[in-house]
Scaffold this active site. Sequence first.
Site, PDB file in Angstrom:
ATOM      1  CB  SER A   1     -10.737  16.191   2.840  1.00 17.02           C
ATOM      2  OG  SER A   1     -11.132  15.434   4.190  1.00 17.02           O
TER       3      SER A   1
ATOM      4  CG  ASP B   1     -13.890  14.187   6.999  1.00 20.34           C
ATOM      5  OD1 ASP B   1     -14.676  13.137   6.931  1.00 20.34           O
ATOM      6  OD2 ASP B   1     -12.549  14.322   6.730  1.00 20.34           O
TER       7      ASP B   1
ATOM      8  CG  ASP C   1     -12.726  12.914   2.520  1.00 24.92           C
ATOM      9  OD1 ASP C   1     -12.387  12.725   3.916  1.00 24.92           O
ATOM     10  OD2 ASP C   1     -11.403  12.142   2.536  1.00 24.92           O
TER      11      ASP C   1
ATOM     12  CG  ASP D   1     -10.460  10.253   6.281  1.00 26.31           C
ATOM     13  OD1 ASP D   1     -11.929  11.716   5.743  1.00 26.31           O
ATOM     14  OD2 ASP D   1      -9.449  10.214   5.071  1.00 26.31           O
TER      15      ASP D   1
END
Length: 457
Positions: free
Chosen positions: A106, A246, A248, A250
Amino acid sequence: MPPTALHDPAALAQVFKAYDVRGRVPEQLDVDLVRRIGAAFVATTGATDVVVGHDMRTSSPGLAAAFAEGASRAGADVVEIGLASTDELYFASGALDRAGAMVTASHNPAAYNGLKLCHPGARPVGTDTGLTEIRDLVASGDEPTAEEPGVRSRRDLLEEYADRLLALAPVSGRPLTVVVDAGNGMAGLTAPAVLGRIEDLQVVPMYFELDGTFPHHEANPIEPANLRDLRERVVAEGADIGLAFDGDADRCFLVDERGEPVSPSALTSLIAARELAREPGATIIHNLISSRAVPELVGELGGRPVRTRVGHSFIKATMAQENAVFGGEHSGHFYFRDFWYADSGMLAALHALAALAGADVPLSRLVDRYTPYAASGEINSTVEDRERVLTALRNHLDGEGVTVDELDGTTFTHADWWVNVRPSNTEPLLRLNVEGRDTATMERLRDESLAIIRSQP
């Protein structure tokens, strides 16, 4: 084969978190360990079909291949979708009705990587839903293998993912200019695929090159320093809105036309209003550090607000139990019933764009009604004796007109303010959030609370 140093219980306790697996590569996480996790995932969950995706970190392709190898050795058929955002992996798990594994750390620095796991239908795997059993099997040293390994195949789902999101939140109306800061993360792949298909939307890209070393800034937009470039670019371009994702992709954060950050609670309220217009009386989930403006708005619009703990596994579980249409977290995670109760930064962005395109006011005015209170943001303090601090805070804050609950940490609620203090699960930290009816009230409660927190030995 006996476990290596990375697989002893103490080492595994460092990388198996409440909601995922995360650690430094290769010191805490390597291909051997991830292969074993893949095998244990299949053996403990009974998954017969698994979809695997990965982000742009330099270690991610190798770790994704290792997970796929372990899962297939344990007997599961594996579909590898390659480079993907985490919400694209959730889409794959839901659309294909397969268990899923996303290799990503992440927003963490480049040296880290990890795994986000889910059951079929994007249902989360956490400590209470299978992660503990996976950890324990890995620690045992056993690596399950099937008499007949599963089949591994590859599939590109990016276009189908874009179709799904655009169907859920179509954007039309006045032309808009949007600056998108992908932070060299996975939005550099998904933003062109999704936003590039919207007519009358001019996209100004920032840091779309996939680069897991994050050469421009960390892909963590909750930190104000990481929004600086986007804020300046929005003003320089005369853009209508800025989007920051961010690593990743999500999570999504907004910047208005003045270059000012938009509170994630305000975006929660905006999306809640849209969903309640579509489904009157629906249930909306908000976590306990969201602005009190969120449940107030939901109630005013005839919806049913439900408060929950911080953390995606709690949000998703509560959403499923309550059949909630939408859920928002102040950390920038937004969850949608029609997206398998999973979170999607890109779908949240589409809702913001759709609302803005359909309005005749700038974004700052559109969200102004959703930000009636003053908030401190989350402030972390290193504290060794957390119980002593909480006792001191209770003695100071608890009084006439104050209610106290311990849904997640300790929350003190007054008609004019609220204060929440939560301990970190992994570090000797206390996380403070304060909201007041005005800036002076918030700053007074913030400063008083911080003085107590930071004065303790």
